[in-house]
Structure formats: structure tokens, C-alpha cells
Design a protein around this motif. Structure first.
Motif, PDB file in Angstrom:
ATOM      1  N   ARG A 124      56.482  36.290  43.863  1.00  0.00           N
ATOM      2  CA  ARG A 124      55.373  36.606  42.962  1.00  0.00           C
ATOM      3  C   ARG A 124      55.816  36.669  41.503  1.00  0.00           C
ATOM      4  NH1 ARG A 124      53.702  41.822  45.718  1.00  0.00           N
ATOM      5  NH2 ARG A 124      53.488  41.040  47.842  1.00  0.00           N
ATOM      6  N   ASP A 144      57.995  37.617  49.082  1.00  0.00           N
ATOM      7  CA  ASP A 144      56.819  38.469  48.916  1.00  0.00           C
ATOM      8  C   ASP A 144      55.686  37.992  49.813  1.00  0.00           C
ATOM      9  OD1 ASP A 144      58.034  40.014  46.906  1.00  0.00           O
ATOM     10  OD2 ASP A 144      57.518  38.521  45.396  1.00  0.00           O
ATOM     11  N   VAL A 193      49.010  38.105  44.099  1.00  0.00           N
ATOM     12  CA  VAL A 193      49.607  36.910  44.720  1.00  0.00           C
ATOM     13  C   VAL A 193      49.547  35.782  43.685  1.00  0.00           C
ATOM     14  CG1 VAL A 193      48.970  37.592  47.063  1.00  0.00           C
ATOM     15  CG2 VAL A 193      47.397  36.176  45.719  1.00  0.00           C
ATOM     16  N   ASN A 194      50.386  34.799  43.849  1.00  0.00           N
ATOM     17  CA  ASN A 194      50.420  33.668  42.915  1.00  0.00           C
ATOM     18  C   ASN A 194      49.145  32.823  42.997  1.00  0.00           C
ATOM     19  OD1 ASN A 194      52.919  34.477  42.050  1.00  0.00           O
ATOM     20  ND2 ASN A 194      54.031  33.044  43.378  1.00  0.00           N
ATOM     21  N   ARG A 242      51.644  37.659  51.077  1.00  0.00           N
ATOM     22  CA  ARG A 242      50.362  37.344  50.441  1.00  0.00           C
ATOM     23  C   ARG A 242      49.208  38.146  51.044  1.00  0.00           C
ATOM     24  NH1 ARG A 242      49.969  32.957  47.421  1.00  0.00           N
ATOM     25  NH2 ARG A 242      47.795  32.650  48.047  1.00  0.00           N
ATOM     26  N   GLU A 244      56.458  33.961  49.419  1.00  0.00           N
ATOM     27  CA  GLU A 244      56.534  33.470  48.050  1.00  0.00           C
ATOM     28  C   GLU A 244      57.328  34.410  47.145  1.00  0.00           C
ATOM     29  OE1 GLU A 244      52.447  33.249  46.806  1.00  0.00           O
ATOM     30  OE2 GLU A 244      52.370  35.369  46.231  1.00  0.00           O
ATOM     31  N   SER A 261      54.181  43.947  50.128  1.00  0.00           N
ATOM     32  CA  SER A 261      52.714  43.952  50.286  1.00  0.00           C
ATOM     33  C   SER A 261      52.117  45.282  49.829  1.00  0.00           C
ATOM     34  CB  SER A 261      52.330  43.660  51.737  1.00  0.00           C
ATOM     35  OG  SER A 261      52.976  44.542  52.635  1.00  0.00           O
TER      36      SER A 261
END
Length: 334
Positions: free
Chosen positions: A327, A163, A333-334, A165, A325, A75
Motif C-alpha cells: 500500500r 498488505d 488500498v491501492n 485488500r 500488495e 488489514s
């Protein structure tokens, strides 16, 4: 060399039992999905270190600051967006740098195995390799060789982080501050499942790097009603700090190296701490309880003991997981 390898194996077994990786992590997590992962990350880190000797300290600090907020979920790498200020823009993180190393490593890894490896895993590997490479560069043969082998094969080898978000600058207040006393430090570490031994050993990461004046100004100017300067500071050391950081300092990047060998990973930090030559109030606080002072003395007198505990403590910290997730871009973020 046979003895070293045997000792390495024995220590690996002990650490694997006493400090098992978090449930979501695995030593061989990417062995089949991205077998060249570690080579790609190491290559990016090595290239960066050849051009900038501050990279090891930067990556080690970045990893620490990442794990202490929402777990090791990368993060800290996210960019601010819209009205949301991300962690990297929080006051304690303004001086973080070398993000490009992680970006370069991520690009290399994505070229090999797209969408498979998290930025969090890459950051953990990069922090490990940055310190390990610098140790090897500074010490051709040393007892630390054994523990670097353990660190490389266990801590960095444990992968499978996800990862996050969410990244908020406001949450950087959770980081241990350089002005913390020992009670605050112990509570801060305990909240993350880290022990007093971890606290003292991980503080030894201050053997690398640089501190800006703002982080230790409280010790050298207007300390309290009785003293202008913290009386626990060695007088000549305090004078040198005051000379580079005057009361109304306006030099943007003024400050001091964290110890006398700030580009070498060693135990000088502990030796200087016992001499009254530590930078932060949080460093000095390690001498205020019998247990923490005993550990400082132990690591000051034995580099091998410090090396061993530092590796164990990094394994603990790096196993604090979080995230949801993988990335594609570490900044977004995705």
C-alpha cells in the motif's frame, strides 16, 4: 558483555532452526531495496513513546489484532469505506489507538524508498521496537537484553509481508475474547498454528495497557446465579474494580490497568494472576488446566523464562502471513 553476545548468537541459531520465518519472509528482504527502513521506523516509534507511554501497549495490541484476523497483513489499518465497515471499527478494536505512529513511520519510509515496504512490515517492526525500547528505558542491564537482541534481529528482521485488500468489522469476532474459557482460547490459537505455550506467553502481553469496564464487567456484577462477583477474584481486588466500574457505569473511559506495573514490561501479570488479581475471565482461565497453570507459575517465578518464551511466541505469530500488495497509504488500498 562477551558472554551476553555469545548467548545471543546461540539462541538466535536455535530460534532460526526451530522457528524459521514463513516462506515469504526473509531476514534481509529489504537490505538493498530500503536499507534505512529499520532506522526510520524506530525513529517514529521512539518519538511517539517520548510523548505517550501507552504507545508500546497500543502497538503490541494492534499487531496482535492484525495477525489474528487474516494474518499479519495490516488489514487492521484500513479505514471503513462506503457500506463496508473495516476491522478497526469492529467492537473489539474500537479502543485501538496510536495508528498515527504507523502513518508517520510509513511516510518516512516512503520518502526513502517509495512503493517498497508494506504497512504490515512496518507494523511488525513498530510493535517490536515499541516493546524493546520500553524495556531498555525501564531496565538498564537485564537478562532480557539477550532476548531483545534476538527479537530485533529475527522477528522484526523477517520482512516481506504484503498488505491485504480486505478488512471487515464482522471478522473481528475471530479475535479471542476476554470472556473466553480455556477451551475456546486453545482452539482460537490452534487455528492459527499457535501452541499452548504461545497462548500463555502472549497472554503475558497484558502486562502492558488498560482495560475498559465493559471487558471485565462479567466478573464483578451478576457473575452467575450463585455469585454476584467471580469467586476466583481476590476480595479486595474485586472491590477496587467495582468501585471504578459500578453496575450501571456511565463513565466513558472508566476501567483498570491490566496489572500493577502497566507501563513496564515484566512478569507481574503472572504473579497477580496467581493471587486472584487478574482482569479478564480469559486470564483466569489459564489456571484451569494443569499445563497452562504450570506455565503461569513458571513465568511468575522466572522473568527470564517469560521473556524467552514471549520472544519465541511473537516470532511465531508475526510469521502468519497474508496480503497481496504494497500500500502507498496504510489507510487505503491501492
Amino acid at each position: 558483555m562477551t558472554g551476553i553476545i555469545s548467548l545471543s548468537f546461540a539462541i538466535l541459531v536455535v530460534i532460526a532452526v526451530v522457528f524459521p520465518a514463513a516462506k515469504a519472509l526473509s531476514l534481509n528482504y529489504h537490505d538493498h531495496t530500503c536499507p534505512q527502513l529499520e532506522f526510520a521506523v524506530s525513529k517514529a516509534v521512539k518519538k511517539a513513546i517520548l510523548n505517550d507511554k501507552t504507545v508500546p501497549a497500543a502497538l503490541l495490541r494492534m499487531h496482535f489484532h492484525d495477525c489474528f484476523i487474516r494474518g499479519c497483513d495490516a488489514s487492521v489499518l484500513l479505514e471503513s469505506k462506503g457500506k463496508n465497515q473495516a476491522e478497526k471499527d469492529g467492537p473489539p478494536n474500537i479502543s485501538l489507538h496510536a495508528f498515527y505512529v504507523i502513518d508517520d513511520a510509513k511516510k518516512a519510509v516512503e520518502a526513502l524508498c517509495p512503493g517498497v515496504v508494506s504497512c504490515a512490515d512496518i507494523l511488525a517492526l513498530a510493535a517490536r521496537d515499541a516493546v524493546a525500547m520500553y524495556i531498555f528505558a525501564c531496565s538498564v542491564v537485564s537478562y532480557l537484553y539477550t532476548f531483545v537482541l534476538v527479537w530485533r534481529s529475527h522477528m522484526g528482521g523477517s520482512k516481506g509481508r504484503k498488505d491485504g485488500r480486505i478488512s471487515k468489522a464482522s471478522e473481528t469476532r475471530r479475535l479471542p475474547a476476554p470472556t473466553f474459557n480455556i477451551s475456546q482460547l486453545q482452539q482460537n490459537f490452534a487455528q492459527r498454528g499457535l501452541s499452548v505455550e504461545d497462548l500463555v506467553a502472549l497472554s503475558g502481553g497484558h502486562t502492558l495497557g488498560f482495560a475498559h469496564c465493559s471487558s471485565f464487567q462479567n466478573r464483578i456484577h451478576n457473575f452467575n446465579a450463585s455469585f454476584d462477583v467471580d469467586p476466583t477474584l481476590h476480595s479486595s481486588f474485586a472491590s477496587s474494580l467495582r468501585s471504578v466500574c459500578p453496575a450501571h457505569n456511565k463513565v466513558r473511559n472508566a476501567g483498570s490497568a491490566l496489572d500493577s506495573t502497566s507501563t513496564t514490561f515484566d512478569n507481574a501479570y503472572y504473579k497477580l494472576l496467581l493471587q486472584g488479581k487478574s482482569i479478564f475471565s480469559s486470564d483466569q482461565s489459564l489456571l484451569t488446566t494443569p499445563k497452562t497453570k504450570a506455565l503461569v507459575s513458571k513465568y511468575a517465578s522466572s522473568k527470564e523464562e517469560f521473556d524467552k518464551q514471549f520472544v519465541k511466541s511473537m516470532i511465531r505469530m508475526s510469521s502468519i502471513t497474508g496480503g497481496q500488495e504494497i500500500r502507498r497509504d496504510c489507510k487505503l488500498v491501492n
